[in-house]
Each structure stands twice: as C-alpha cells, then as structure tokens.
Design a protein around this motif. Sequence first.
Motif, PDB file in Angstrom:
ATOM      1  N   MET A 132     -77.181 -51.311  57.353  1.00 52.96           N
ATOM      2  CA  MET A 132     -76.368 -52.215  58.417  1.00 52.96           C
ATOM      3  C   MET A 132     -75.930 -51.537  59.599  1.00 52.96           C
ATOM      4  SD  MET A 132     -76.058 -55.017  56.512  1.00 52.96           S
ATOM      5  CE  MET A 132     -78.059 -54.568  56.246  1.00 52.96           C
ATOM      6  N   SER A 133     -75.956 -50.150  59.422  1.00 54.15           N
ATOM      7  CA  SER A 133     -75.832 -49.181  60.786  1.00 54.15           C
ATOM      8  C   SER A 133     -76.846 -49.604  61.486  1.00 54.15           C
ATOM      9  CB  SER A 133     -75.635 -47.859  60.332  1.00 54.15           C
ATOM     10  OG  SER A 133     -74.402 -47.690  59.410  1.00 54.15           O
ATOM     11  N   GLN A 134     -78.135 -49.492  61.046  1.00 56.76           N
ATOM     12  CA  GLN A 134     -79.426 -49.949  61.912  1.00 56.76           C
ATOM     13  C   GLN A 134     -79.175 -51.181  62.546  1.00 56.76           C
ATOM     14  OE1 GLN A 134     -82.070 -49.272  58.537  1.00 56.76           O
ATOM     15  NE2 GLN A 134     -82.813 -47.350  59.290  1.00 56.76           N
ATOM     16  N   VAL A 135     -78.866 -52.388  61.705  1.00 59.29           N
ATOM     17  CA  VAL A 135     -78.834 -53.614  62.319  1.00 59.29           C
ATOM     18  C   VAL A 135     -77.541 -53.748  63.469  1.00 59.29           C
ATOM     19  CG1 VAL A 135     -78.132 -55.972  61.672  1.00 59.29           C
ATOM     20  CG2 VAL A 135     -79.685 -54.778  60.134  1.00 59.29           C
ATOM     21  N   ALA A 136     -76.534 -53.168  63.052  1.00 59.24           N
ATOM     22  CA  ALA A 136     -75.358 -53.054  64.110  1.00 59.24           C
ATOM     23  C   ALA A 136     -75.903 -52.206  65.205  1.00 59.24           C
ATOM     24  CB  ALA A 136     -74.203 -52.493  63.470  1.00 59.24           C
ATOM     25  N   GLY A 137     -76.487 -51.008  65.156  1.00 61.69           N
ATOM     26  CA  GLY A 137     -76.898 -50.441  66.380  1.00 61.69           C
ATOM     27  C   GLY A 137     -77.664 -51.365  67.131  1.00 61.69           C
ATOM     28  N   ARG A 138     -78.560 -51.986  66.748  1.00 66.71           N
ATOM     29  CA  ARG A 138     -79.408 -52.594  67.590  1.00 66.71           C
ATOM     30  C   ARG A 138     -78.777 -54.026  68.119  1.00 66.71           C
ATOM     31  NH1 ARG A 138     -85.678 -51.948  64.887  1.00 66.71           N
ATOM     32  NH2 ARG A 138     -85.192 -49.549  64.300  1.00 66.71           N
ATOM     33  N   GLY A 174     -71.869 -41.321  69.746  1.00 67.65           N
ATOM     34  CA  GLY A 174     -72.140 -40.936  68.468  1.00 67.65           C
ATOM     35  C   GLY A 174     -73.655 -40.875  68.378  1.00 67.65           C
ATOM     36  N   GLY A 175     -74.029 -39.863  67.955  1.00 67.11           N
ATOM     37  CA  GLY A 175     -75.620 -39.842  67.647  1.00 67.11           C
ATOM     38  C   GLY A 175     -76.210 -40.151  66.194  1.00 67.11           C
ATOM     39  N   GLY A 176     -75.376 -40.829  65.453  1.00 68.58           N
ATOM     40  CA  GLY A 176     -75.748 -41.066  63.940  1.00 68.58           C
ATOM     41  C   GLY A 176     -76.779 -42.221  63.815  1.00 68.58           C
ATOM     42  N   VAL A 177     -76.787 -42.860  62.837  1.00 64.77           N
ATOM     43  CA  VAL A 177     -77.735 -44.072  62.658  1.00 64.77           C
ATOM     44  C   VAL A 177     -77.405 -45.286  63.675  1.00 64.77           C
ATOM     45  CG1 VAL A 177     -78.652 -45.796  61.128  1.00 64.77           C
ATOM     46  CG2 VAL A 177     -78.053 -43.556  60.046  1.00 64.77           C
ATOM     47  N   VAL A 178     -76.234 -45.313  63.912  1.00 69.65           N
ATOM     48  CA  VAL A 178     -75.645 -46.684  64.710  1.00 69.65           C
ATOM     49  C   VAL A 178     -76.278 -46.281  66.158  1.00 69.65           C
ATOM     50  CG1 VAL A 178     -73.878 -47.854  65.771  1.00 69.65           C
ATOM     51  CG2 VAL A 178     -73.977 -47.750  63.194  1.00 69.65           C
ATOM     52  N   GLY A 179     -75.742 -45.351  66.743  1.00 74.64           N
ATOM     53  CA  GLY A 179     -76.026 -44.605  67.911  1.00 74.64           C
ATOM     54  C   GLY A 179     -77.635 -44.555  68.142  1.00 74.64           C
ATOM     55  N   PHE A 180     -78.390 -43.895  67.274  1.00 78.68           N
ATOM     56  CA  PHE A 180     -79.613 -43.897  67.667  1.00 78.68           C
ATOM     57  C   PHE A 180     -80.272 -45.119  67.565  1.00 78.68           C
ATOM     58  CE2 PHE A 180     -83.994 -43.749  65.724  1.00 78.68           C
ATOM     59  CZ  PHE A 180     -84.735 -43.143  66.458  1.00 78.68           C
ATOM     60  N   ASN A 181     -80.006 -45.945  66.825  1.00 80.06           N
ATOM     61  CA  ASN A 181     -80.530 -47.497  66.878  1.00 80.06           C
ATOM     62  C   ASN A 181     -80.144 -48.038  68.289  1.00 80.06           C
ATOM     63  OD1 ASN A 181     -82.311 -48.580  64.338  1.00 80.06           O
ATOM     64  ND2 ASN A 181     -80.780 -47.015  63.799  1.00 80.06           N
ATOM     65  N   GLY A 236     -69.786 -47.766  71.094  1.00 76.53           N
ATOM     66  CA  GLY A 236     -68.941 -46.957  70.061  1.00 76.53           C
ATOM     67  C   GLY A 236     -69.617 -46.780  68.641  1.00 76.53           C
ATOM     68  N   ALA A 237     -69.991 -45.580  68.574  1.00 76.42           N
ATOM     69  CA  ALA A 237     -70.861 -45.450  67.406  1.00 76.42           C
ATOM     70  C   ALA A 237     -70.354 -44.318  66.481  1.00 76.42           C
ATOM     71  CB  ALA A 237     -72.299 -45.306  67.530  1.00 76.42           C
ATOM     72  N   VAL A 238     -69.123 -44.181  66.307  1.00 72.61           N
ATOM     73  CA  VAL A 238     -68.289 -42.954  65.457  1.00 72.61           C
ATOM     74  C   VAL A 238     -68.189 -43.321  64.062  1.00 72.61           C
ATOM     75  CG1 VAL A 238     -66.592 -41.381  65.694  1.00 72.61           C
ATOM     76  CG2 VAL A 238     -67.525 -42.095  67.788  1.00 72.61           C
ATOM     77  N   LEU A 239     -68.487 -42.408  63.321  1.00 71.97           N
ATOM     78  CA  LEU A 239     -68.232 -42.632  61.790  1.00 71.97           C
ATOM     79  C   LEU A 239     -67.607 -41.461  61.061  1.00 71.97           C
ATOM     80  CD1 LEU A 239     -68.392 -44.433  59.397  1.00 71.97           C
ATOM     81  CD2 LEU A 239     -70.654 -43.331  58.890  1.00 71.97           C
ATOM     82  N   VAL A 240     -66.659 -41.497  60.557  1.00 74.94           N
ATOM     83  CA  VAL A 240     -66.116 -40.524  59.592  1.00 74.94           C
ATOM     84  C   VAL A 240     -65.971 -41.197  58.354  1.00 74.94           C
ATOM     85  CG1 VAL A 240     -64.178 -38.869  58.869  1.00 74.94           C
ATOM     86  CG2 VAL A 240     -64.507 -39.508  61.413  1.00 74.94           C
ATOM     87  N   PRO A 241     -67.011 -40.909  57.364  1.00 77.33           N
ATOM     88  CA  PRO A 241     -66.989 -41.528  55.986  1.00 77.33           C
ATOM     89  C   PRO A 241     -65.891 -41.844  55.458  1.00 77.33           C
ATOM     90  CG  PRO A 241     -68.905 -39.818  56.466  1.00 77.33           C
ATOM     91  CD  PRO A 241     -67.785 -39.784  57.537  1.00 77.33           C
ATOM     92  N   GLY A 242     -65.809 -42.948  54.980  1.00 77.72           N
ATOM     93  CA  GLY A 242     -64.465 -43.512  54.271  1.00 77.72           C
ATOM     94  C   GLY A 242     -63.090 -43.435  55.101  1.00 77.72           C
ATOM     95  N   ALA A 243     -63.100 -42.751  56.314  1.00 76.35           N
ATOM     96  CA  ALA A 243     -61.725 -42.502  56.809  1.00 76.35           C
ATOM     97  C   ALA A 243     -61.894 -43.502  58.152  1.00 76.35           C
ATOM     98  CB  ALA A 243     -61.660 -41.231  57.178  1.00 76.35           C
ATOM     99  N   ALA A 244     -60.548 -43.731  58.625  1.00 70.96           N
ATOM    100  CA  ALA A 244     -60.544 -44.246  59.785  1.00 70.96           C
ATOM    101  C   ALA A 244     -61.274 -43.643  60.887  1.00 70.96           C
ATOM    102  CB  ALA A 244     -58.874 -44.461  60.125  1.00 70.96           C
TER     103      ALA A 244
END
Length: 370
Positions: A132-138, A174-181, A236-244
Amino acid sequence: MRVGCPKEVKNHEYRVGLTPESAHELIARGHEVWMESAAGEGIGASDGDYMAAGCTIHTAAEIFAACDMIVKVKEPQPAERAMLRPGQILYTYLHLAPDPEQTADLVKSGVIAIAYETVTGPGHTLPLLKPMSQVAGRMAIQAGATALEKAHGGRGVLLGGVPGVMPGKVTVIGGGVVGFNAAQMAVGLGADVTILDRDPEVLERLGIHFESRAKTRFSNKANLAASVCEADLVIGAVLVPGAAAPKLVTRDMLSCMQRGAVLVDVAIDQGGCFETSHPTTHQDPTFVVDGIVHYCVANMPGAVARTSTYALNNVTLPHALRIADLGWKEALRRDPHLAAGLNVHEGHVTYPAVAEELGYTLQPLAEALA
C-alpha cells in the motif's frame, strides 16, 4: 474457524479484505468464509464469484455477530466497532496512535486486534504495509500533478515541463517505500526531484539508484525548509512504525512557498507530517491553507481498489491462514513477526508506541500470549 469479511464503509473505500481467490484458500483449509453482500463489487468481484469459491453471503450484522475473525482493509468505523465482541479477532489496518477514539472503542470491545501496519518482516521491514505504501507513493505524484492544475487551485505547473520551459520542482520528504515510489514516478514524468532523508545509507542507496535523475539531501531543518520553499509539489512520506508522524513542515514554512504549490501528506493515516494537515476523502480531497493546496486523503490506495486489493491480499493471506489454522495465540507464539502486529488484546494496549502516545498502561506481549 469462521472468517468474516464485511464490505468497507469508509468514504470512497472500494477495497475488500478478501478476494475470491483468498477466500477459496481459506475454505480449502477447512474454514468457513462469510462475505457481506456486494463486499467485492469495488474490485469487480460479484457475490456469485464468492459463492463459486465456496463462501456464503450474509449481512454485516450477521458477520460481526457470528464470525471468529473479521478480515478488513481499513480501520473499523464507529458503527462497526459497536458490533465487535470480546475474544473476536480483528485483522486489518488500524493506525491507532493518532486515533484515541478508535483505540478506546477497541479496548472497550475486548477484541484481539492485529494491525497490518505493525506486522514486521526480516530486517525491520513492514511487509503488510509495503504494497500500500508502493501504491500510495505512486498515486501521490498523480494526485499532486492534478492538484497543481489551475482548475484545481494549483499553480498551473506541468511537472515535466516542455522544451524551453523548466519542469516542476518536487520535494519528497522521506526515502522509504513511499518516498522511493513517489520519486520514481516524478522522475519518470521529467520533474526536478529532491529527496530528503536522515539515514545516510538510505541517501546512498537512492543516489545509486537515481544517479543524476534525482538529487538527495540530508534532512535537517535548514535543508528541509529550503527544499520545501522552492518546491511546486511536496510529498510527505515520513513513517515512524506504529507511532504518530512527526510534524516536519510547520505552518510558518508555508509563507515562503509559491501560492498554489501543493502538499500531499501520505503520512495522514498516522496523523500527518504537515502541521496544517487534516484527513480528507476522495470525495473532497483538497483544502487550502495560506494559499497552499493540501491533499490529505487517508485511504489513497482505495481509489485503485483492484490493484490495491490484490497486492494487499498477496501479503495478508499467509498470516490469515496461520491465524485460522492455529488460532491467534499459537500463530503469534510461533511467529514473532506476526506477534508484532498485536495492538490491542482483550481490554489492553499491547503495542508500545500506541500506549506511549495515548497514555495507556502497556500490557507486555509475553503476558498477552501466556
């Protein structure tokens, strides 16, 4: 086990927790699958398709009343939470840290709530969140490009430009999955792309992948402010797992941006990473603050429901099968990655980031599984 899959009721949410093929897998293992009528219509799956797979068709009330495990996509809405019952397994996306009302209802209900977004994988990955991060990033680039059109309140900038006219500037935080896509899509359109992250290894990996097609920048306050100010589109593609999510872009920073620039907050499920964000829907996706267009749809992948549902089922089904085969407690005991998905257990919060954010006493995972 009797597994139930209700129709999603969140605004313009067309995904479904189980495809006919996934339901058939559960039934082949000796389990029952109860589907709500029309649950799959958003992905082109009819009640007849589910019946051919061996499912039976029921109302939402019947499913919540009689099924041992509820499989969904989005967090249960208030009317759904009212139907949950003690000891029932809820397996879905939850995003509890920024949602105190949902958390309180789940604690009160006595359910065992397993959140897709905190189930882990090897190397601290989040495999149930990744598709879903891949989809949302694209989608973030598609949505941002549309919002930049003058008719939608934007600056009237074409991201790729044309010969003789500079392309639009895209900043990805953010360069994670969302940001990369997101960066991959923006680069493909010919935009001028800058990616910010705080992890030198992430920046190195992105630099190697994109070479000269995108710039990388270490994410400190000065670099962040400069990159946001010059951008036509900020993702905005920032993620802190499980947290705000941290509020990285403040309202003051909007004053330096061009009027009609666009912010797309993909972190909105976790509270958003822009100070001025609040959740929107596909029906009414944008709003304007200080002349800056904000796109903050909390279920972006729901717009491409068929692609999203099949991508999601690819990663959620194996765990659903284990839970159904072994029971939730034994499945979690055998798989520490799945155990990381337990957020609420029979009146207690079991996920540290949620307990800390919302002020609950944490029930240790070992105690929940004892």
